[in-house]
Design a protein around this motif. Structure first.
Motif, PDB file in Angstrom:
ATOM      1  N   GLU A 153      44.237  34.302  47.789  1.00  0.00           N
ATOM      2  CA  GLU A 153      45.098  35.327  47.820  1.00  0.00           C
ATOM      3  C   GLU A 153      46.655  35.035  47.163  1.00  0.00           C
ATOM      4  O   GLU A 153      46.989  33.895  47.043  1.00  0.00           O
ATOM      5  N   GLY A 154      47.256  36.099  46.637  1.00  0.00           N
ATOM      6  CA  GLY A 154      48.600  35.805  46.507  1.00  0.00           C
ATOM      7  C   GLY A 154      48.842  36.171  44.936  1.00  0.00           C
ATOM      8  O   GLY A 154      50.212  36.532  44.786  1.00  0.00           O
ATOM      9  N   GLU A 155      48.346  35.861  44.064  1.00  0.00           N
ATOM     10  CA  GLU A 155      48.405  35.728  42.571  1.00  0.00           C
ATOM     11  C   GLU A 155      48.800  37.100  42.126  1.00  0.00           C
ATOM     12  O   GLU A 155      49.628  37.553  41.432  1.00  0.00           O
ATOM     13  N   ARG A 156      48.020  38.147  42.494  1.00  0.00           N
ATOM     14  CA  ARG A 156      48.099  39.498  42.325  1.00  0.00           C
ATOM     15  C   ARG A 156      49.823  40.190  42.675  1.00  0.00           C
ATOM     16  O   ARG A 156      50.181  40.913  41.785  1.00  0.00           O
ATOM     17  N   ASP A 157      50.014  39.875  43.942  1.00  0.00           N
ATOM     18  CA  ASP A 157      51.198  40.539  44.257  1.00  0.00           C
ATOM     19  C   ASP A 157      52.379  39.701  44.624  1.00  0.00           C
ATOM     20  O   ASP A 157      53.305  39.839  45.389  1.00  0.00           O
ATOM     21  N   GLU A 158      52.135  38.220  44.298  1.00  0.00           N
ATOM     22  CA  GLU A 158      53.307  37.193  44.311  1.00  0.00           C
ATOM     23  C   GLU A 158      53.477  36.934  45.665  1.00  0.00           C
ATOM     24  O   GLU A 158      54.770  36.614  46.161  1.00  0.00           O
ATOM     25  N   PRO A 204      40.195  34.094  39.227  1.00  0.00           N
ATOM     26  CA  PRO A 204      41.635  34.423  39.616  1.00  0.00           C
ATOM     27  C   PRO A 204      41.578  35.455  40.569  1.00  0.00           C
ATOM     28  O   PRO A 204      40.569  36.034  40.949  1.00  0.00           O
ATOM     29  N   ASP A 205      42.921  35.765  41.258  1.00  0.00           N
ATOM     30  CA  ASP A 205      42.997  36.674  42.192  1.00  0.00           C
ATOM     31  C   ASP A 205      42.768  38.082  41.731  1.00  0.00           C
ATOM     32  O   ASP A 205      44.044  38.608  41.469  1.00  0.00           O
ATOM     33  N   PHE A 206      41.785  38.726  41.440  1.00  0.00           N
ATOM     34  CA  PHE A 206      41.574  39.964  40.943  1.00  0.00           C
ATOM     35  C   PHE A 206      40.948  40.894  41.904  1.00  0.00           C
ATOM     36  O   PHE A 206      40.983  40.588  42.868  1.00  0.00           O
ATOM     37  N   GLY A 256      37.615  46.000  46.392  1.00  0.00           N
ATOM     38  CA  GLY A 256      38.731  45.437  47.105  1.00  0.00           C
ATOM     39  C   GLY A 256      39.180  43.999  46.236  1.00  0.00           C
ATOM     40  O   GLY A 256      38.790  43.982  45.203  1.00  0.00           O
ATOM     41  N   ALA A 257      39.650  43.082  47.031  1.00  0.00           N
ATOM     42  CA  ALA A 257      40.193  41.968  46.471  1.00  0.00           C
ATOM     43  C   ALA A 257      38.967  40.897  46.224  1.00  0.00           C
ATOM     44  O   ALA A 257      38.107  40.987  47.123  1.00  0.00           O
ATOM     45  N   ALA A 258      39.048  40.198  45.011  1.00  0.00           N
ATOM     46  CA  ALA A 258      37.942  39.066  44.817  1.00  0.00           C
ATOM     47  C   ALA A 258      37.835  38.126  45.493  1.00  0.00           C
ATOM     48  O   ALA A 258      36.822  37.610  45.971  1.00  0.00           O
ATOM     49  N   PRO A 259      39.187  37.372  46.188  1.00  0.00           N
ATOM     50  CA  PRO A 259      38.979  36.201  47.145  1.00  0.00           C
ATOM     51  C   PRO A 259      38.076  36.586  48.330  1.00  0.00           C
ATOM     52  O   PRO A 259      37.021  35.919  48.855  1.00  0.00           O
ATOM     53  N   GLU A 260      38.313  37.904  48.930  1.00  0.00           N
ATOM     54  CA  GLU A 260      37.371  38.241  49.989  1.00  0.00           C
ATOM     55  C   GLU A 260      35.938  38.353  49.711  1.00  0.00           C
ATOM     56  O   GLU A 260      35.245  38.397  50.519  1.00  0.00           O
ATOM     57  N   GLY A 261      35.851  38.714  48.423  1.00  0.00           N
ATOM     58  CA  GLY A 261      34.565  39.000  47.902  1.00  0.00           C
ATOM     59  C   GLY A 261      33.421  37.754  47.984  1.00  0.00           C
ATOM     60  O   GLY A 261      32.573  37.724  48.450  1.00  0.00           O
ATOM     61  N   VAL A 262      34.220  36.639  47.509  1.00  0.00           N
ATOM     62  CA  VAL A 262      33.830  35.214  47.607  1.00  0.00           C
ATOM     63  C   VAL A 262      33.455  34.815  49.005  1.00  0.00           C
ATOM     64  O   VAL A 262      32.160  34.231  49.176  1.00  0.00           O
ATOM     65  N   ILE A 263      34.469  35.196  49.911  1.00  0.00           N
ATOM     66  CA  ILE A 263      34.192  34.812  51.167  1.00  0.00           C
ATOM     67  C   ILE A 263      33.448  35.376  51.835  1.00  0.00           C
ATOM     68  O   ILE A 263      32.360  34.806  52.682  1.00  0.00           O
TER      69      ILE A 263
END
Length: 346
Positions: free
Chosen positions: A57-62, A128-130, A221-228
Motif C-alpha cells: 500500500e501507499g503508492e497511490r495516495d503517498e 504497482p499499487d493500483f 478495490g486496491a490491488a495489494p488487497e487483491g493479491v493478499i
C-alpha cells in the motif's frame, strides 16, 4: 516454509495490529498506518530470511508504506554474512497491508486488520499499487462464476452452486460512486448488498468460511488487497479473480485525479505487465508452491476479534492460512508486558 516462518509472520501482524490499535478511534488514519508500517518492518527485519516486498500500500495516495522492491529480513543487512549461510538462505516474496482499513481503525469501526501474504521468490504477483476489479466466491462456485460475466449471471450461478435462492445471497460491495450501477444490478437481481467503507480482504476470505453470511465480493478495490486475498483464497479453495484497472475515469478517486490512463499503462509496462486488461486467476496472483496468509484483527470484525488492552499487556486474535498444511488456524495470544501481575482478561 510454514514450519520456519509460521510463528514469525503471526508475530509480524500481531505487532502491527497492536501498534495501530493504540490509535484506534483517534481520527488519524495516516498515523495509524505509519505506526503499523514501522512495527511490521521492525519485526520482519528480525526474521532469518531475505524478503522482498512485491506489492504494498501507499503508492497511490503517498501514505506510509513498505515500498515495492524493499528488502526486509536479517539476511538483507550489510553484515548478513555473519547471520546467514548463503546455501540455506530463504528468499521470499511478500505482499503487505500493515493497516487494512485505516479509516476503520481511525474511527473505531469494525473490520480493520494487519495483513500479509508470503511465498517463495517469484510466488506472488508483482504489480504497482493500483486498483483491481475483484470477484470472490465460496469454494462451491470456484471456476463457475466469472468476473467477465454480469453480476446478474454470476448471482444465478452462485444460487445454483450453493442451492440457495438469490434473495438469500449477500454480496459485499465497497460504498463508492463507481459502484452505483453494480449495486443497483445486484439488488434488481434479487440479492442483498452489504456495503462496506473499507477493508475488502476480510470480505473476500469470508466467502470461503461457512456461517459468515457473506457469499460474494464484487467491485473495484486496491490491488495489494487483491493479491493478499488471492493468497488466502487459494489455500482455502475459494474462488478469486482480479483484473487491474488503469483508467482513472473508471476508478473515480481523488488519488488518481491527476493521472491519465496512458500514464498508468506505462507504469504497468515498467513492471512487465503488458496486457492491462488481463483477468488473473487466484493461482496466478498467488502462484508459489507454498503460500502463507496471516492477519491480525485491529478492530473486531467478521472473522477476528480486535486488539484488547489490559494493564500490563494486550490480547490479539490472528488467522493463519497455509497451502502447505491445508489449514486455517485462529490464534488467540496474550502479550504480557513487564507488569504481568496485573494480567487481566476482559
Amino acid at each position: 516454509m510454514e514450519s520456519t516462518l509460521g510463528l514469525e509472520i503471526i508475530e509480524v501482524v500481531e505487532q502491527a495490529a497492536i501498534a495501530s490499535a493504540r490509535l484506534m478511534g483517534k481520527g488519524d488514519k495516516n498515523e495509524a498506518d505509519r505506526v503499523a508500517v514501522e512495527a511490521m518492518r521492525e519485526r520482519m527485519n528480525k526474521i532469518h530470511m531475505r524478503g522482498r516486498i512485491v506489492i504494498g500500500e501507499g503508492e497511490r495516495d503517498e501514505a506510509p508504506m513498505l515500498y515495492i522492491g524493499e528488502e526486509v529480513g536479517i539476511c538483507t543487512r550489510e553484515d548478513a554474512a555473519a547471520f546467514c549461510n548463503p546455501d540455506e538462505l530463504l528468499e521470499i516474496d511478500i505482499a503487505v497491508d500493515p493497516c487494512e482499513g485505516t479509516n476503520l481503525c481511525a474511527y473505531g469501526q469494525p473490520g480493520s486488520m494487519a495483513v500479509l501474504a508470503i511465498s517463495e521468490k517469484g510466488g506472488l504477483f508483482n504489480a504497482p499499487d493500483f486498483y483491481m476489479n475483484k470477484l470472490a466466491a465460496p469454494p462451491a462456485a470456484k471456476g463457475k462464476v466469472d468476473i467477465r460475466k454480469s453480476a446478474t449471471e454470476n448471482l444465478k450461478i452462485l444460487s445454483e452452486c450453493l442451492d440457495r435462492a438469490i434473495d438469500e445471497l449477500v454480496v459485499v460491495v465497497m460504498k463508492r460512486d463507481r459502484h452505483d450501477a453494480l449495486i443497483k444490478e445486484i439488488r434488481e437481481a434479487g440479492a442483498r448488498v452489504r456495503l462496506i467503507t473499507d477493508g475488502d480482504v476480510s470480505a473476500a476470505i469470508s466467502c470461503a468460511f461457512a456461517g459468515t453470511n457473506i457469499h460474494a465480493l464484487m467491485g473495484i478495490g486496491a490491488a495489494p488487497e487483491g493479491v493478499i486475498s488471492a493468497a488466502a483464497m487459494r489455500a482455502l479453495g475459494g474462488h478469486f479473480q482480479g483484473q487491474l484497472v488503469a483508467d482513472p475515469a473508471v476508478v473515480m478517486t481523488k488519488e488518481w485525479a491527476n493521472k491519465t490512463k496512458e500514464e498508468n499503462i506505462a507504469r504497468l509496462k515498467e513492471m512487465n505487465i503488458t496486457d492491462p486488461d488481463r483477468v488473473y486467476e487466484c493461482e496466478e496472483l498467488a502462484s508459489g508452491e507454498t503460500v502463507l496468509f496471516a492477519a491480525c484483527g485491529i478492530t473486531s470484525g467478521t472473522l477476528m476479534e480486535g486488539v484488547r488492552f489490559f494493564k500490563g499487556g494486550a490480547r490479539t486474535q490472528s488467522l493463519v492460512i497455509s497451502t502447505q498444511s491445508k489449514t486455517a488456524r485462529f490464534v488467540d495470544t496474550i502479550h504480557m508486558g513487564d507488569n504481568t501481575k496485573y494480567l487481566q482478561l476482559r
